[in-house]
Scaffold this active site. Structure first.
Site, mmCIF file in Angstrom:
data_model
loop_
_atom_site.group_PDB
_atom_site.id
_atom_site.type_symbol
_atom_site.label_atom_id
_atom_site.label_comp_id
_atom_site.label_asym_id
_atom_site.label_seq_id
_atom_site.Cartn_x
_atom_site.Cartn_y
_atom_site.Cartn_z
ATOM 1 N N ASP A 91 0.852 -1.194 0.000
ATOM 2 C CA ASP A 91 0.000 0.000 0.000
ATOM 3 C C ASP A 91 0.883 1.238 0.000
ATOM 4 O OD1 ASP A 91 -2.626 -1.421 0.472
ATOM 5 O OD2 ASP A 91 -1.577 -1.965 2.313
ATOM 6 N N ASP A 93 0.185 4.644 1.539
ATOM 7 C CA ASP A 93 -0.648 5.554 2.326
ATOM 8 C C ASP A 93 -0.064 6.959 2.275
ATOM 9 O OD1 ASP A 93 -2.307 3.461 3.005
ATOM 10 O OD2 ASP A 93 -1.222 3.010 4.860
ATOM 11 N N ASP A 158 4.293 4.704 15.958
ATOM 12 C CA ASP A 158 4.716 3.785 17.009
ATOM 13 C C ASP A 158 6.205 3.461 16.983
ATOM 14 O OD1 ASP A 158 4.441 2.434 14.634
ATOM 15 O OD2 ASP A 158 2.963 0.991 15.352
#
Length: 408
Positions: A91, A93, A158
């Protein structure tokens, strides 16, 4: 919507990387008080060696259109990480300073999704979907969704390997947290404070293990110690979220390595406590059979996509053997010596508790087990046969229903 922070001084800096010495630029951004105190390293094309042709053309066009309207727009997260590791991203993003409504106005083929976390999905003719998210502030959480600045969005990430931003227009990587160097050193390091990171979201422990397994990196020692200490917190995450995380692990193509790391870092027990209990009591031979079954599944996924039920069969088949569910009691042995299908289905559900998988997937997994053992699938009993067997048909309303059914 806050305006993008102005870029301030850009200076050249000679930096020693893991491989050689290269020239890396520094760029300064203003903090919340307007002071130019936030530093980012800027890796140019000669430093990061990402070929723009490897990036999805539609993702580049989305960023270009947003840039042309005065918004910041970057390809973020796993795509940048994978490109640096010479892997093909699944992907692309995009993170932007534009609000969801502003993005939607620029793209007719888009749709705003989500109530708490408003994202924009941009659809293309070939079925491809690109996800566009607005920069978010650190205080943005489950109940409140707060938009933020570029740097604030970085501080929400994170792990450092996922906190990199690639600008297609400039062909540079913007790195506030040392993520490029961590990738070169092949280490998974937390961006968030470890004192609060896993307590705020225990699923981050699973993600750390997944990233390490998928990329071949090692988990930073301090992160590993914290995971072992706080592993029981994983059980506090919602059942639906953990069930979906299990599915992602199984379909990753790296389930064997991920599960081995989960076992090492004590994460298998809070996710699948019954399976972990049987593995610990069954000895090394059973544990190896469990991991080898997952390795076989990963191998098959290289050439074909497996159904959910088939993946559950690979996950649980060795452990089901250890439960004794395939043994037919002497008093109930038929000529075919076929175990009770419904008992096997129920045992599989028990193994997966507290996680919940769709009935059709559990039943498909059991059918695969019957097939691989050379057992003939029993005919599915009717509801009335089940009620007769359990004694429920002795009740008056069941008796009347049975007579009505028998009389047509």
């Amino acid at each position: 919507m806050t305006a993008p922070e102005p870029r301030l001084r850009v200076i050249a800096l000679r930096v020693r990387t893991c491989y050689n010495i290269c020239i890396v630029l520094k760029r300064y951004y203003r903090d919340d008080k307007g002071k130019p105190s936030i530093r980012a390293l800027i890796y140019e094309k000669s430093d990061h060696c990402i070929d723009r042709s490897a990036i999805d053309r539609d993702a580049v066009k989305i960023c270009s259109r947003l840039n042309s309207r005065g918004f910041e727009a970057y390809i973020v997260g796993g795509a940048v990480r994978d490109l640096l590791l010479n892997r093909t991203p699944k992907d692309f993003d995009i993170a932007t300073s534009a609000s969801p409504n502003q993005v939607k106005k620029l793209f007719r083929n888009s749709r705003i999704i989500g109530k708490r976390f408003r994202l924009v999905h941009i659809y293309f003719h070939d079925g491809k979907i690109h996800e566009v998210a607005t920069f978010r502030a650190p205080e943005s959480g489950d109940r409140n969704h707060v938009y933020g600045t570029f740097y604030q969005d970085v501080t929400r990430r994170d792990f450092s390997l996922n906190a990199l931003y690639y600008s297609p227009s400039e062909e540079v990587i913007i790195d506030f947290v040392g993520g490029v160097e961590d990738i070169r050193r092949r280490i998974v390091r937390s961006v968030l404070p470890l004192d609060t990171s896993f307590t705020e979201d225990p699923v981050r422990m699973l993600r750390a293990v997944k990233y390490a397994a998928i990329t071949g990196m090692r988990i930073a020692p301090q992160v590993g110690r914290k995971i072992r200490k706080q592993a029981p917190l994983l059980a506090s995450a919602s059942v639906s979220r953990l069930s979906e995380e299990l599915h992602k692990i199984l379909k990753s193509g790296n389930s064997e390595v991920i599960m081995r790391l989960m076992h090492r870092y004590h994460l298998l027990q809070p996710l699948l406590p019954r399976i972990e209990e049987i593995l610990l009591s069954g000895g090394e031979k059973l544990r190896e059979a469990f991991f080898l079954s997952l390795a076989e599944m990963d191998q098959q996924m290289l050439t074909a996509e497996l159904s959910r039920g088939r993946m559950l069969q690979f996950l649980t088949a060795p452990v089901m053997e250890a439960t004794g569910v395939w043994k037919v009691p002497e008093l109930e042995v038929s000529d075919l010596q076929v175990p009770d299908y419904f008992n096997v289905v129920q045992e599989l559900k028990n193994l997966l508790k507290p996680l919940v998988q769709p009935n059709r997937d559990v039943e498909e997994a059991v059918k695969w087990m019957f097939r691989e053992r050379g057992l003939k699938m029993p005919r599915k009993r009717s509801r009335f046969a089940e009620e007769n067997r359990s004694g429920r048909n002795s009740r008056p309303h069941y008796r009347h229903a049975r007579k009505f059914r028998e009389n047509g």
